[in-house]
Motif scaffolding. Sequence first.
Motif, PDB file in Angstrom:
ATOM      1  N   LEU A 293       0.823  -1.210   0.000  1.00 28.05           N
ATOM      2  CA  LEU A 293       0.000   0.000   0.000  1.00 28.05           C
ATOM      3  C   LEU A 293       0.856   1.259   0.000  1.00 28.05           C
ATOM      4  O   LEU A 293       0.503   2.262  -0.634  1.00 28.05           O
ATOM      5  N   GLU A 294       1.993   1.216   0.688  1.00 29.11           N
ATOM      6  CA  GLU A 294       2.888   2.364   0.706  1.00 29.11           C
ATOM      7  C   GLU A 294       3.466   2.626  -0.688  1.00 29.11           C
ATOM      8  O   GLU A 294       3.551   3.777  -1.135  1.00 29.11           O
ATOM      9  N   LYS A 295       3.850   1.565  -1.382  1.00 22.04           N
ATOM     10  CA  LYS A 295       4.362   1.723  -2.749  1.00 22.04           C
ATOM     11  C   LYS A 295       3.286   2.271  -3.674  1.00 22.04           C
ATOM     12  O   LYS A 295       3.564   3.119  -4.537  1.00 22.04           O
ATOM     13  N   LEU A 296       2.057   1.812  -3.487  1.00 20.98           N
ATOM     14  CA  LEU A 296       0.949   2.308  -4.299  1.00 20.98           C
ATOM     15  C   LEU A 296       0.717   3.793  -4.025  1.00 20.98           C
ATOM     16  O   LEU A 296       0.473   4.585  -4.955  1.00 20.98           O
ATOM     17  N   LYS A 297       0.808   4.191  -2.763  1.00 21.68           N
ATOM     18  CA  LYS A 297       0.628   5.592  -2.393  1.00 21.68           C
ATOM     19  C   LYS A 297       1.658   6.474  -3.094  1.00 21.68           C
ATOM     20  O   LYS A 297       1.316   7.521  -3.648  1.00 21.68           O
ATOM     21  N   LEU A 298       2.920   6.057  -3.085  1.00 21.50           N
ATOM     22  CA  LEU A 298       3.974   6.830  -3.731  1.00 21.50           C
ATOM     23  C   LEU A 298       3.794   6.864  -5.247  1.00 21.50           C
ATOM     24  O   LEU A 298       4.085   7.873  -5.902  1.00 21.50           O
ATOM     25  N   PHE A 299       3.293   5.770  -5.811  1.00 28.60           N
ATOM     26  CA  PHE A 299       3.040   5.724  -7.254  1.00 28.60           C
ATOM     27  C   PHE A 299       1.949   6.723  -7.636  1.00 28.60           C
ATOM     28  O   PHE A 299       2.084   7.472  -8.608  1.00 28.60           O
ATOM     29  N   LEU A 300       0.883   6.757  -6.858  1.00 32.53           N
ATOM     30  CA  LEU A 300      -0.220   7.670  -7.157  1.00 32.53           C
ATOM     31  C   LEU A 300       0.203   9.136  -7.012  1.00 32.53           C
ATOM     32  O   LEU A 300      -0.297  10.007  -7.725  1.00 32.53           O
ATOM     33  N   LEU A 301       1.140   9.403  -6.085  1.00 33.62           N
ATOM     34  CA  LEU A 301       1.604  10.769  -5.897  1.00 33.62           C
ATOM     35  C   LEU A 301       2.266  11.324  -7.161  1.00 33.62           C
ATOM     36  O   LEU A 301       2.223  12.533  -7.420  1.00 33.62           O
ATOM     37  N   LYS A 302       2.860  10.452  -7.957  1.00 34.58           N
ATOM     38  CA  LYS A 302       3.489  10.903  -9.199  1.00 34.58           C
ATOM     39  C   LYS A 302       2.459  11.499 -10.150  1.00 34.58           C
ATOM     40  O   LYS A 302       2.799  12.285 -11.039  1.00 34.58           O
TER      41      LYS A 302
END
Length: 310
Positions: A293-302
Amino acid sequence: MPFFTVIIPLYNKEKYIENAIISVLNQTYTDFNLLIINDCSTDSSATIASKYKSDKVRIFNHEKNAGLSASRNTGINNANSNYITFLDADDLWKPTFLESIFQLIQSFPEARIFGTNYEEVWESVIKKPYNGSEILPINFSGYINFFKINVKQGIYNHGSVCFHKEIFEKVGFYNEDISFSEDLDFNIRANYNFKLAYHNSVQMSYFMQTENQLTQSSLHDKTTPDFDIYEDWAKTNSDLKKYLDFERYALGKRLKKNNDLRWEKIIVTIDSRNLNWKQNILLKMPRFVLNTLEKLKLFLLKFGIKTSTY
């Protein structure tokens, strides 16, 4: 005697320190001095900072690396102002930060803590934090209950707040035994004893992904705050109890993601009623799910999409 003393703790921030210093020197309110505390940097940070030495800018060098709390404490011990504020070496102030704090001091004389809002910088994406400020009017200026509103991200951070020296005299300095989230421990002591005046304007830029940033690093070798020592205060302050449980949740979740077994001890005293349903579910999630979920959060921030459990 200058009205403000500004303290910049410095350790290996050669890519950022010059911009941080310039953002201080470019303030519209100019009655301040700047203390840079070099905590034995091994890169060119101190050399870059030394270019700005003057009657207004002083540099102190630690003889050995002592950590962020010790650097802040060195600054406080050498401050000659009634009002003390901080800026991390990889963050920036807006030009009107000190002016906004000065206006708060003049308008709210019962306060001893003065904070503003801030923005998060994620590489090329700028976002406002989910920190409770969204429930305040855009131009709000006034007293707020720190523990009641501050159960998301920080309503201020340590680059967007100013403390009267009376606070340090009463509650003590930063705990040098804590090497992660030492600002949380200090905030509890300060806000339990003193009033906070707040201006809901963005006055600083908080860079979320710079090198050597503690909030991005492993906690295995870090000493974290002991929130249990404030439970006696919380017995008569339900807002403080909810705040402590929220901080236990945030710290416990991070430790769990790091496979650090301290998370189990930290969350055991949480009253689940003080968390929302998303937070209660996340605490039960396996580590690999939290990290995914943390990786997904950072991906969406892009793509400019910021998610939150708040």
